[in-house]
Design an enzyme around this catalytic site. Sequence first.
Site, PDB file in Angstrom:
ATOM      1  N   MET A 194      12.130 132.782 -14.204  1.00  0.00           N
ATOM      2  CA  MET A 194      11.425 133.840 -14.869  1.00  0.00           C
ATOM      3  C   MET A 194      11.813 134.308 -16.167  1.00  0.00           C
ATOM      4  O   MET A 194      10.972 134.558 -16.994  1.00  0.00           O
ATOM      5  CB  MET A 194      11.423 135.245 -13.870  1.00  0.00           C
ATOM      6  N   TYR A 249      17.127 126.716  -9.370  1.00  0.00           N
ATOM      7  CA  TYR A 249      16.360 126.752  -8.205  1.00  0.00           C
ATOM      8  C   TYR A 249      15.964 125.597  -7.565  1.00  0.00           C
ATOM      9  O   TYR A 249      15.471 124.617  -8.117  1.00  0.00           O
ATOM     10  CB  TYR A 249      14.915 127.529  -8.198  1.00  0.00           C
ATOM     11  N   ARG A 252     -22.866 129.002 -21.111  1.00  0.00           N
ATOM     12  CA  ARG A 252     -21.826 129.909 -20.858  1.00  0.00           C
ATOM     13  C   ARG A 252     -22.388 131.219 -21.441  1.00  0.00           C
ATOM     14  O   ARG A 252     -22.537 132.275 -20.799  1.00  0.00           O
ATOM     15  CB  ARG A 252     -20.704 129.332 -21.546  1.00  0.00           C
ATOM     16  N   LYS A 265     -10.077 136.146 -31.748  1.00  0.00           N
ATOM     17  CA  LYS A 265     -10.109 136.998 -30.519  1.00  0.00           C
ATOM     18  C   LYS A 265      -8.740 136.758 -29.743  1.00  0.00           C
ATOM     19  O   LYS A 265      -7.926 136.118 -30.057  1.00  0.00           O
ATOM     20  CB  LYS A 265     -11.118 136.371 -29.818  1.00  0.00           C
TER      21      LYS A 265
HETATM   22  C1  LIG Z   1     -13.184 130.728 -29.189  1.00  0.00           C
HETATM   23  C2  LIG Z   1     -14.465 130.398 -29.948  1.00  0.00           C
HETATM   24  C3  LIG Z   1     -14.508 129.991 -31.359  1.00  0.00           C
HETATM   25  C4  LIG Z   1     -13.085 129.229 -31.895  1.00  0.00           C
HETATM   26  O1  LIG Z   1     -13.013 127.905 -31.259  1.00  0.00           O
HETATM   27  P1  LIG Z   1     -11.815 127.093 -31.658  1.00  0.00           P
HETATM   28  O2  LIG Z   1     -11.860 126.098 -31.030  1.00  0.00           O
HETATM   29  O3  LIG Z   1     -10.490 127.874 -31.285  1.00  0.00           O
HETATM   30  O4  LIG Z   1     -11.721 126.635 -33.115  1.00  0.00           O
HETATM   31  C5  LIG Z   1     -15.781 129.682 -31.782  1.00  0.00           C
HETATM   32  N1  LIG Z   1     -16.818 130.018 -31.288  1.00  0.00           N
HETATM   33  C6  LIG Z   1     -16.867 130.557 -29.996  1.00  0.00           C
HETATM   34  C7  LIG Z   1     -18.073 130.909 -29.521  1.00  0.00           C
HETATM   35  C8  LIG Z   1     -15.741 130.751 -29.311  1.00  0.00           C
HETATM   36  O5  LIG Z   1     -15.846 131.191 -28.074  1.00  0.00           O
END
Ligand SMILES: *Cc1c(COP(=O)(O)O)cnc(C)c1O
Length: 344
Positions: free
Chosen positions: A290, A242, A128, A33
């Site tokens: 930046m 800065y 969630r 993802k």
């Molecule tokens: C992001 C996610 C994972 C992977 O989690 P990691 O901690 O990056 O291994 C697996 N299952 C769900 C539902 C997630 O949201």
Amino acid sequence: MSTARLTIDLDALVANWRALDSLTRVETGAVVKANGYGLDSGQVGRALAMAGVRNFFVAVAEEGAILRRALGPGPQISVFSGHCDGDTALIRDNDLTPMLNSVDQMLRHVEALPGAAFGIQLDSGMNRLGMEPAEWAALRDIALSQNPVLIMSHLACADEPAHPMNAQQLSVFKEMTDGLSVPRSLAATGGTLLGPEYHFDLCRPGVGLYGGMPFEDALAVVQLDLPVIQIRDLQPGETVGYSNTWTAQRPSRIATVSAGYADGLIRALGATAVTFAGDEVCPIVGRVSMDLITVDVTDLDHDPSFLTLLNDRQTVDDLADAAGTIGYEILTSLGARYQRRYKG
Ligand SMILES: *Cc1c(COP(=O)(O)O)cnc(C)c1O
């Protein structure tokens, strides 16, 4: 050339997947993802598919479509957000497998795409995503009659092995799914490391593949080299950057490198992060701005042409510690300006 170079080691990525896979007796998928945790889901996905990964997970259908284009037909691509309003064509055209999170999503899916593959996501306590125990009890028989390909849930505290939430979610997940003849998945990276009770039929690690905690034995996947664009000498008492946050205490040599918070190198990391000139450590001084970072190179016997910020000595988790965040956030923030190079 004044843009920083991000090198992504696909061999290390594949080695991390193999290492996690070898901890289990079950199938191991891969979570790609957020564009492969910021490293390019196409590059990452193709490397993993060649290594034998058959199950990929993305957050939303749009990511699934991009990944399908990179992978071609074959591997399963599952979508954590399920079948949302407007997703039908994407799911159908890209052969995506939504993990359905509610009765509404279930109805939408079977009405829009009767017979199309889907999985079920259950909420075992994280609150969630996924169906609650009562919702699942009511829908279960209908859902099972439509032949889901996977039932999954997600652990809230798997990065803390001793946390009582792990055992509690395990027990809720088992209560909700024991005795069903559908493949099950509970473990991400953390759950994979918790041991075989948590593995069920499929583990789905993400961050560990990319070299992040809680997978302590992970190989570093990213290296970030920042080009030096100017070096200057300072007298004691002169300040850098800065708000004058750093003052030279001795005659000093300061290198200015090209990258800053617009490249995901958030301001907070300036306080304790360092850079490397080969084996030698050079501290960041002054505020991260930046597009630029200033580094004390006084102790080097040469002027470096670049300084390394991420490598196997300072990982995304070390930078995260310096900045008060987690490795996931550093990884997924790595900027669009880098010149990216894929190794392996
Ligand atoms: C992001 C996610 C994972 C992977 O989690 P990691 O901690 O990056 O291994 C697996 N299952 C769900 C539902 C997630 O949201």
